[in-house]
Design a protein around this motif. Structure first.
Motif, PDB file in Angstrom:
ATOM      1  N   UNK A 110       0.847  -1.187   0.000  1.00 23.40           N
ATOM      2  CA  UNK A 110       0.000   0.000   0.000  1.00 23.40           C
ATOM      3  C   UNK A 110       0.887   1.244   0.000  1.00 23.40           C
ATOM      4  N   UNK A 111       0.390   2.326  -0.584  1.00 24.04           N
ATOM      5  CA  UNK A 111       1.070   3.615  -0.526  1.00 24.04           C
ATOM      6  C   UNK A 111       0.024   4.671  -0.157  1.00 24.04           C
ATOM      7  N   UNK A 112       0.443   5.692   0.575  1.00 24.22           N
ATOM      8  CA  UNK A 112      -0.462   6.761   0.959  1.00 24.22           C
ATOM      9  C   UNK A 112      -0.254   7.173   2.400  1.00 24.22           C
ATOM     10  N   UNK A 150       0.462  15.125  -1.698  1.00 18.77           N
ATOM     11  CA  UNK A 150       0.900  14.623  -0.387  1.00 18.77           C
ATOM     12  C   UNK A 150       2.247  13.919  -0.512  1.00 18.77           C
ATOM     13  N   UNK A 151       2.365  13.046  -1.523  1.00 16.28           N
ATOM     14  CA  UNK A 151       3.576  12.240  -1.687  1.00 16.28           C
ATOM     15  C   UNK A 151       4.798  13.100  -1.967  1.00 16.28           C
ATOM     16  N   UNK A 182      10.127   8.915  -2.840  1.00 16.82           N
ATOM     17  CA  UNK A 182       8.695   8.778  -3.079  1.00 16.82           C
ATOM     18  C   UNK A 182       8.190   7.453  -2.514  1.00 16.82           C
ATOM     19  N   UNK A 183       6.907   7.371  -2.275  1.00 17.28           N
ATOM     20  CA  UNK A 183       6.316   6.143  -1.734  1.00 17.28           C
ATOM     21  C   UNK A 183       6.448   4.977  -2.706  1.00 17.28           C
ATOM     22  N   UNK A 207       1.612  11.843 -10.325  1.00 11.98           N
ATOM     23  CA  UNK A 207       1.943  12.902 -11.276  1.00 11.98           C
ATOM     24  C   UNK A 207       3.423  12.899 -11.655  1.00 11.98           C
ATOM     25  N   UNK A 208       4.303  12.705 -10.686  1.00 18.20           N
ATOM     26  CA  UNK A 208       5.747  12.647 -10.968  1.00 18.20           C
ATOM     27  C   UNK A 208       6.066  11.394 -11.784  1.00 18.20           C
TER      28      UNK A 208
END
Length: 251
Positions: A110-112, A150-151, A182-183, A207-208
């Motif tokens: 999971x990421x977030x 957020x990330x 990054x996550x 987005x990145x």
């Protein structure tokens, strides 16, 4: 064997198995509208969408996709009605079927911003992550309480902290530095980003990472996005020329 329906070859049979995208990211959109058009509450659509997750995960693993990342719940989704959020959290716990992951050799991540998730949900997710950690096939990642803003903000805080502590100089910061904070630092960038449900926007998602992703938008609501729809998206991806700034002649 080539399977045909009404003399039309299925997209599954058209796929070039040597050019499967290693990482597919999906914005799963349209659950609520799918349910409303059928006279049901939005939660019914989310339940149907959860079933599609398992179907698409199994098909992706079968095709040889290495990473599948699904936009499951955004940071903005916390602004939805309380009852719907509670229902989504409950459905999330119920829909994590480790049997599917183990049968298909799928690892789970999971990421977030997981600090916002209810404790029982987070505990269930962590258990699944641990139990599937030795699986060596496809990695299925759910983006939960996630947004790119957020990330990226979190990554900048980590990097700024290292600069402040003298562990990193400003001149040493590159795009690779940002990648590593990054996550998603354990996976390659998506080659293919799919959005279902008819909307044509990225909605603050990877987005990145999607700077050079091929974008595929379709009108199909997520509950109806089955194996053949996935194969259709991959065929579309394979029809494109990925140049990364070069000319066709340079490839």
């Amino acid at each position: 064997m080539i399977i045909k329906t009404k003399n039309k070859m299925l997209y599954r049979e058209k796929i070039d198995k040597t050019r499967i995208p290693a990482h597919i990211a999906i914005i799963m959109d349209g659950n609520g509208r799918w349910a409303k058009e059928r006279g049901h509450a939005r939660t019914f659509g989310h339940q149907a969408g959860a079933e599609t997750v398992h179907i698409i995960a199994e098909e992706s693993a079968r095709l040889g996709v290495k990473f599948l990342t699904l936009y499951t719940f955004s940071t903005e989704n916390w602004n939805r009605p309380v009852d719907e959020v509670a229902s989504l959290m409950s459905l999330l716990m119920d829909s994590i079927e480790e049997e599917t992951f183990m049968k298909n050799n799928i690892s789970f991540r999971i990421i977030g911003d997981t600090s916002r998730l209810p404790k029982d949900v987070l505990d269930r997710l962590k258990k699944c992550i641990e139990n599937t950690s030795r699986n060596t096939g496809m990695c299925l990642t759910l983006a939960l309480s996630y947004s790119s803003k957020w990330e990226i903000t979190d990554a900048m805080k980590q990097i700024a902290g290292k600069v402040k502590r003298g562990e990193l100089s400003v001149d040493e910061i590159t795009d690779k530095t940002i990648d590593s904070h990054l996550a998603t630092n354990y996976m390659p960038d998506p080659e293919l980003l799919i959005r279902t449900g008819g909307e044509i926007r990225l909605s603050n998602y990877l987005l990145w990472q999607c700077a050079y992703s091929e974008l595929y938008f379709c009108n199909t609501y997520w509950p109806d996005f089955k194996e053949e729809e996935l194969c259709k998206a991959i065929c579309d991806y394979q029809s494109r020329e990925r140049r990364f700034g070069k000319t066709s002649e340079q490839l």
